[in-house]
Every structure is written in structure tokens, then in C-alpha cells.
Motif scaffolding. Structure first.
Motif, mmCIF file in Angstrom:
data_model
loop_
_atom_site.group_PDB
_atom_site.id
_atom_site.type_symbol
_atom_site.label_atom_id
_atom_site.label_comp_id
_atom_site.label_asym_id
_atom_site.label_seq_id
_atom_site.Cartn_x
_atom_site.Cartn_y
_atom_site.Cartn_z
ATOM 1 N N THR A 25 -6.462 -5.295 5.797
ATOM 2 C CA THR A 25 -5.597 -5.701 4.700
ATOM 3 C C THR A 25 -6.058 -7.027 4.103
ATOM 4 O OG1 THR A 25 -3.708 -4.568 5.705
ATOM 5 C CG2 THR A 25 -3.217 -6.231 4.051
ATOM 6 N N GLY A 26 -6.386 -7.981 4.956
ATOM 7 C CA GLY A 26 -6.842 -9.278 4.480
ATOM 8 C C GLY A 26 -8.144 -9.194 3.704
ATOM 9 N N LEU A 27 -9.077 -8.384 4.179
ATOM 10 C CA LEU A 27 -10.354 -8.220 3.485
ATOM 11 C C LEU A 27 -10.154 -7.515 2.144
ATOM 12 C CD1 LEU A 27 -12.611 -7.207 6.506
ATOM 13 C CD2 LEU A 27 -12.633 -9.388 5.290
ATOM 14 N N ALA A 28 -9.280 -6.503 2.123
ATOM 15 C CA ALA A 28 -8.989 -5.805 0.862
ATOM 16 C C ALA A 28 -8.322 -6.746 -0.128
ATOM 17 C CB ALA A 28 -8.111 -4.587 1.127
ATOM 18 N N ARG A 29 -7.432 -7.584 0.351
ATOM 19 C CA ARG A 29 -6.751 -8.549 -0.523
ATOM 20 C C ARG A 29 -7.762 -9.537 -1.120
ATOM 21 N NH1 ARG A 29 -2.681 -9.630 2.594
ATOM 22 N NH2 ARG A 29 -1.187 -8.323 1.503
ATOM 23 N N ALA A 30 -8.831 -9.816 -0.383
ATOM 24 C CA ALA A 30 -9.870 -10.724 -0.881
ATOM 25 C C ALA A 30 -10.855 -10.018 -1.807
ATOM 26 C CB ALA A 30 -10.611 -11.354 0.295
ATOM 27 N N LEU A 48 -4.220 4.407 5.450
ATOM 28 C CA LEU A 48 -4.644 4.352 4.054
ATOM 29 C C LEU A 48 -3.438 4.323 3.123
ATOM 30 C CD1 LEU A 48 -7.626 6.878 4.067
ATOM 31 C CD2 LEU A 48 -7.779 4.400 3.786
ATOM 32 N N GLY A 49 -2.444 5.148 3.418
ATOM 33 C CA GLY A 49 -1.239 5.176 2.594
ATOM 34 C C GLY A 49 -0.492 3.856 2.636
ATOM 35 N N LYS A 50 -0.391 3.283 3.818
ATOM 36 C CA LYS A 50 0.304 2.004 3.977
ATOM 37 C C LYS A 50 -0.417 0.887 3.226
ATOM 38 C CE LYS A 50 1.972 -1.073 7.655
ATOM 39 N NZ LYS A 50 1.984 -1.294 9.138
ATOM 40 N N LEU A 51 -1.743 0.882 3.319
ATOM 41 C CA LEU A 51 -2.522 -0.161 2.648
ATOM 42 C C LEU A 51 -2.481 0.011 1.132
ATOM 43 C CD1 LEU A 51 -4.225 -2.634 2.828
ATOM 44 C CD2 LEU A 51 -6.189 -1.236 3.475
ATOM 45 N N LYS A 52 -2.548 1.244 0.676
ATOM 46 C CA LYS A 52 -2.461 1.509 -0.764
ATOM 47 C C LYS A 52 -1.101 1.095 -1.325
ATOM 48 C CE LYS A 52 -6.051 3.238 -2.965
ATOM 49 N NZ LYS A 52 -6.575 2.560 -4.187
ATOM 50 N N GLN A 53 -0.069 1.290 -0.532
ATOM 51 C CA GLN A 53 1.264 0.902 -0.978
ATOM 52 C C GLN A 53 1.360 -0.617 -1.114
ATOM 53 O OE1 GLN A 53 4.444 2.081 1.678
ATOM 54 N NE2 GLN A 53 5.933 2.105 0.014
ATOM 55 N N ALA A 54 0.747 -1.338 -0.170
ATOM 56 C CA ALA A 54 0.787 -2.800 -0.210
ATOM 57 C C ALA A 54 -0.134 -3.365 -1.283
ATOM 58 C CB ALA A 54 0.406 -3.370 1.156
ATOM 59 N N LEU A 55 -1.305 -2.716 -1.466
ATOM 60 C CA LEU A 55 -2.311 -3.189 -2.425
ATOM 61 C C LEU A 55 -2.780 -2.013 -3.266
ATOM 62 C CD1 LEU A 55 -4.434 -5.372 0.057
ATOM 63 C CD2 LEU A 55 -2.777 -6.224 -1.613
#
Length: 264
Positions: A25-30, A48-55
Motif C-alpha cells: 500500500t505504501g509503495l503504491a501510494r508513492a 487487490l480489491g482492498k488496495l484498489k478501494q483505498a487507492l
């Protein structure tokens, strides 16, 4: 400090939950394109679904591969042929009396916790060197330095990771490729939550309070006197993967809450 990893591809092994997911998550946010890895399609899809929902704008993909053997490593490298950032987070742990750990169990821990990283480093490091930029992080543990008597087999693998990372950093000397280890202490991951669930219920306290009690009873040298969060560990890993960390290599970076009683 603004960490910008746009244009970089990052692989985080065992990243469907806990510290691995927080790192992804941190790397994707960067801004990195992130590869999520897990052992089952269900857990990868859920992550993947959880991360897509957040970002929602995140560039992410998933690869199902059990990295405890060479076939799993080959599966991952076949799908993702190059990476700028590799976070070797795959690992297993379980308290077990030394006299009950047979040869098969020692081998299972070595293959999962040590050889998973060795195989991926062997594959991806050459490309990083050819491109003259890369970041490799081994997620070790304070147990690499404080070998827990109830998990000697686990501690051994975490110490081995420090040796491998240190040697690879020297192998990359004079380049823009860095290799480091990050050493979390007791962390409130999903696995630890599950481990504490029964004791919390019996004591009539929250999981967080049960975690703090565990730290005081079993890691009494802790300075923060609580479990760290996966996000607190991930923050250090993301920095270590950043361009700003260009002078940090061959290091064992502690995010252990002060459990290791050392002045350096």
C-alpha cells in the motif's frame, strides 16, 4: 519529504495481509506499480480489491505463487520478468519447542524464509545492476539478533537473511542498487491478532491490550511497550526503497520499538 516512485515496478512477496500488504500500500501510494503476491487466488483477489478501494488510481496486479519452492519462484519471475524494487517479505513463524522440531520442519523454514529471497534476488538483482538502479529489502526480524528460545528455527532464518542482504549489498558496490534488511519487532499483523484472540477474550481485554501485555511479559526490553502496527513497519520499508535512501545500503534497519538493547 515527498517520496516519488512513479515509473518503478515493485514486487512485495507475501503481501495479501499484514506487514506485506501495508508495504504494498505504501509503495503504491508513492506511485510505484506494485505486484501483490500470495499463495491463493482468493487471498490475492481480496488484497487487490482492498488496495484498489483505498487507492483507486493505483497500478497493481497480483501473482499467485507459493515461494517456498523453486517452482513458485519460477512462476512469479515468469509473470514479472523485471523489477526495480523487490521486498522479500515471505516468511513463516510458529513457537515450537526445540526438541520437537524435526529435520523436515527445519528445511521447511529454510526454504520458505531464506531460499524464497535467495531465488528472487538471484533473478532480479542482475537486471537492477544492468539498469544501474534498484532497491532490495529483506524483511527480517529483531529475532535475528535476539534468537527466541521458543522459535530457534525461525530466528536462524532471520539471521541468515542479514548475511545474504549484507553480501548482496557488497556485490552491488559502486552502483545505484541498494540492498538492506529491515528488522520489525512484535507487530500487530493478522497472524498476531489471531494468536492473541483467545488470551484477549479470556482476560476480557482488547487485542491491543493483550498485545501490550505480551510485549511486557515476553519482550520486556521494548521501549514503546506495545506492538507496532504494520503501517509503522511499512513506513521504514518505503523510505528504504526510495531515491532518498541512496546512501543506505548493507544496513540492518531496526523498527523494533527498542526491543534490541543496543546502542547502535
Amino acid at each position: 519529504m515527498q517520496i516519488d516512485l512513479a515509473g518503478k515496478t515493485a514486487i512485495v512477496t507475501a503481501s495479501t495481509g499484514g506487514i506485506g500488504f501495508a508495504i504494498a500500500t505504501g509503495l503504491a501510494r508513492a506511485g510505484a506499480a506494485v505486484v501483490i503476491n500470495g499463495r491463493s487466488q482468493a487471498t490475492v483477489d481480496k488484497a487487490l480489491g482492498k488496495l484498489k478501494q483505498a487507492l483507486p488510481q493505483a497500478n497493481i496486479k497480483g501473482v499467485v505463487a507459493d515461494l517456498s519452492d523453486a517452482a513458485g519462484a519460477a512462476r512469479l519471475t515468469g509473470v514479472v520478468p523485471a523489477a526495480d524494487i523487490l521486498v522479500n517479505n515471505a516468511g513463516i513463524y510458529e513457537p515450537k519447542p526445540f526438541f520437537e522440531i524435526d529435520d523436515k520442519e527445519w528445511e521447511r523454514y529454510f526454504q520458505t524464509n531464506v531460499m524464497s529471497g535467495v531465488r528472487l534476488a538471484r533473478f532480479y538483482l542482475q537486471g537492477m545492476l544492468d539498469r544501474d538502479w534498484g532497491r532490495m529489502v529483506f524483511v527480517s526480524s529483531e529475532s535475528a539478533l535476539n534468537i527466541p528460545p521458543e522459535m530457534i528455527h525461525y530466528g536462524m532464518t532471520k539471521t541468515a537473511q542479514l548475511s545474504i542482504a549484507g553480501g548482496l549489498a557488497k556485490l552491488a558496490a559502486g552502483t545505484q542498487v541498494t540492498v538492506n534488511s529491515v528488522l520489525p519487532g512484535p507487530t500487530l499483523s493478522e497472524g498476531v491478532r489471531e494468536m492473541l484472540k483467545d488470551s484477549a477474550r479470556e482476560a476480557g481485554v482488547s487485542i491491543e491490550q493483550a498485545g501490550a501485555d505480551f510485549v511486557r511479559n515476553h519482550r520486556s526490553s521494548s521501549i514503546i511497550q506495545r506492538l507496532a502496527t504494520p503501517e509503522e513497519v511499512a513506513n521504514l520499508v518505503v523510505y528504504t526503497c526510495s531515491p532518498q535512501a541512496s546512501a543506505t545500503t548493507g544496513a540492518a534497519l531496526r523498527v523494533d520499538g527498542g526491543v534490541v538493547n543496543s546502542i547502535v
